[in-house]
Enzyme design. Structure first.
Site, short mmCIF file in Angstrom:
data_model
loop_
_atom_site.label_atom_id
_atom_site.label_comp_id
_atom_site.label_asym_id
_atom_site.label_seq_id
_atom_site.Cartn_x
_atom_site.Cartn_y
_atom_site.Cartn_z
N LYS A 175 0.83 -1.20 0.00
CA LYS A 175 0.00 0.00 0.00
C LYS A 175 0.87 1.25 0.00
O LYS A 175 1.98 1.27 0.53
CB LYS A 175 -0.93 0.01 1.23
CG LYS A 175 -1.94 -1.15 1.23
CD LYS A 175 -2.96 -0.98 0.12
CE LYS A 175 -3.97 -2.11 0.11
NZ LYS A 175 -3.47 -3.34 -0.50
N ASP A 176 0.32 2.31 -0.57
CA ASP A 176 1.00 3.60 -0.73
C ASP A 176 1.51 4.12 0.61
O ASP A 176 0.79 4.10 1.61
CB ASP A 176 0.00 4.59 -1.34
CG ASP A 176 0.68 5.80 -1.96
OD1 ASP A 176 1.70 6.26 -1.41
OD2 ASP A 176 0.19 6.30 -2.99
N ALA A 177 2.75 4.61 0.62
CA ALA A 177 3.31 5.19 1.84
C ALA A 177 2.75 6.58 2.11
O ALA A 177 2.56 6.96 3.27
CB ALA A 177 4.83 5.24 1.75
#
Length: 398
Positions: free
Chosen positions: A75-77
């Protein structure tokens, strides 16, 4: 991505990700937990960190082996994300009692198997777009309507291209067996590097001053320094590149596959929903693919979004299209100077390839505007990216 499926509709402009709370990603599980078993499925909310950092922090806090932990997707940071993590040797009470900065355990429930990469149905996104005009809501809804009817172009986009935007060029050079070029791309073009030490190292590398280049590159750039050291010690460019971690090299090759796929999507952007005889069609219910021998006969299924045309992630085992669709694919390979068999690279690097749909369905869309902010919500299948939807809605680089 410079092409738009909704090119005739004006975008809303604006900006995103001004803070992690502006971008919420919620994982949609592939199957429900059964309530029993050795694996504990944790629904975790993280804010402003990578999935790998999340795993490391959870393993320390719960005193469990990080390698035994499972996850369905990265998942996107730069976002607030909710995803499932599986652990063993941990009680629900222990997990729910955790208090960690930027991490919340939302639920804990048992299941029989470890969570594996790909064990998700998709993701739901809730995104705040700021600095928009007063008529943005109407524009956004018009665009979303087209995307719901036609499908979302299944672009990968440039997020796979690395810090310098050249990961696909490294992969291209490897497939073309031009390892000197691959090494040069890995070190980087000095004109595109902002970091002063990295830039100086790249300049020295370009001048073939390898010992000085190795010393100049930042110590955190271990792979690049090891590459230069291998060359300095007299290894060939091919051997030096192949000594890099296999996972990293496969990322470069995957970026090249993605780049070629995106080019094929662009070629068919104006008719993503239209089947051609000779297409390899994708069944959205189970992921199976089949050759379209009669496009007119199969088109009603495409109109119902049961099936879609595909393009290849090129590889040595990939099923190639025939007729007009096949001509497009073969022409792209010819332009690149490669064949599918060139992806047979050995030493754990061979890429078999697969088919990927040119479009994907978007569902559960919602939009709401308050002043100069618009909240946009939608769900996408796994393996697809919200940036493609934002690209269409905003008509800006995302």
């Amino acid at each position: 991505m410079a092409n738009y499926l909704t090119a005739k509709l004006p975008g809303i402009g604006g900006s995103i990700k001004t803070c992690p709370d502006d971008f919420l990603v919620e994982e949609l599980p592939l199957y429900p937990t059964c309530g029993e078993g050795e694996h504990l499925y944790l629904e975790v909310e993280k804010r402003g960190m990578t999935t790998f950092e999340l795993l490391k922090r959870l393993s320390r806090a719960l005193q469990v082996n990080e390698r035994a932990m499972g996850y369905a997707g990265l998942k996107d940071a730069q976002a607030t994300t909710r995803q499932f993590i599986s652990v063993t040797d941990c009680s629900a009470e222990q997990a729910l009692a955790l208090q960690l900065q930027d991490i919340r355990i939302l639920s804990a429930r048992r299941h029989r198997n470890k969570l594996r990469l790909g064990h998700l149905a998709g993701n739901r996104f809730t995104i705040t777009i700021r600095d928009i005009d007063s008529d943005a809501l109407e524009k956004a809804r018009d665009i979303l309507h087209v995307l719901q009817m036609t499908g979302v172009p299944n672009f990968f986009g440039e997020q796979r291209y690395g810090a310098l935007g050249n990961s696909h060029l490294i992969g291209q050079a490897i497939v073309q067996k031009n390892f000197s070029q691959a090494a040069a791309h890995i070190i980087g073009d000095p004109d595109k590097i902002i970091h002063p030490e990295w830039r100086q190292g790249a300049i020295l590398y370009a001048e073939n001053r390898l010992e000085e280049a190795e010393q100049a590159l930042p110590r955190r750039m271990r792979n690049e320094r090891n590459l230069v050291r291998s060359l300095r010690q007299g290894r060939s460019a091919e051997k030096a590149v192949r000594r890099l971690p296999g996972k990293l090299l496969r990322l470069y090759l995957s970026a090249y596959q993605s780049h070629l796929f995106d080019r094929l999507v662009s070629m068919r952007l104006e008719s993503l929903e239209t089947l051609w005889t000779g297409d390899i069609a994708y069944k959205h219910d189970n992921g199976a693919c089949f050759l379209v021998t009669d496009a007119a006969l199969e088109q009603p299924r495409a109109d119902r979004f049961e099936i879609s045309p595909t393009a290849p992630l090129f590889g040595h085992k990939v099923m190639m299209a025939e007729a007009q669709a096949g001509i497009l694919e073969q022409a792209l390979l010819a332009k690149e100077g490669i064949t599918p068999d060139d992806f047979r690279l050995g030493a754990g690097l061979s890429m078999p390839g697969e088919r990927r749909p040119l479009r994907i369905p978007i569902s559960e869309t919602a939009s709401n505007q308050q002043g100069n902010e618009l909240e946009l919500s939608f769900s996408l299948p796994k393996g697809s990216f919200a940036t493609t939807v934002l690209h269409e809605v905003m008509k800006t680089d995302v």
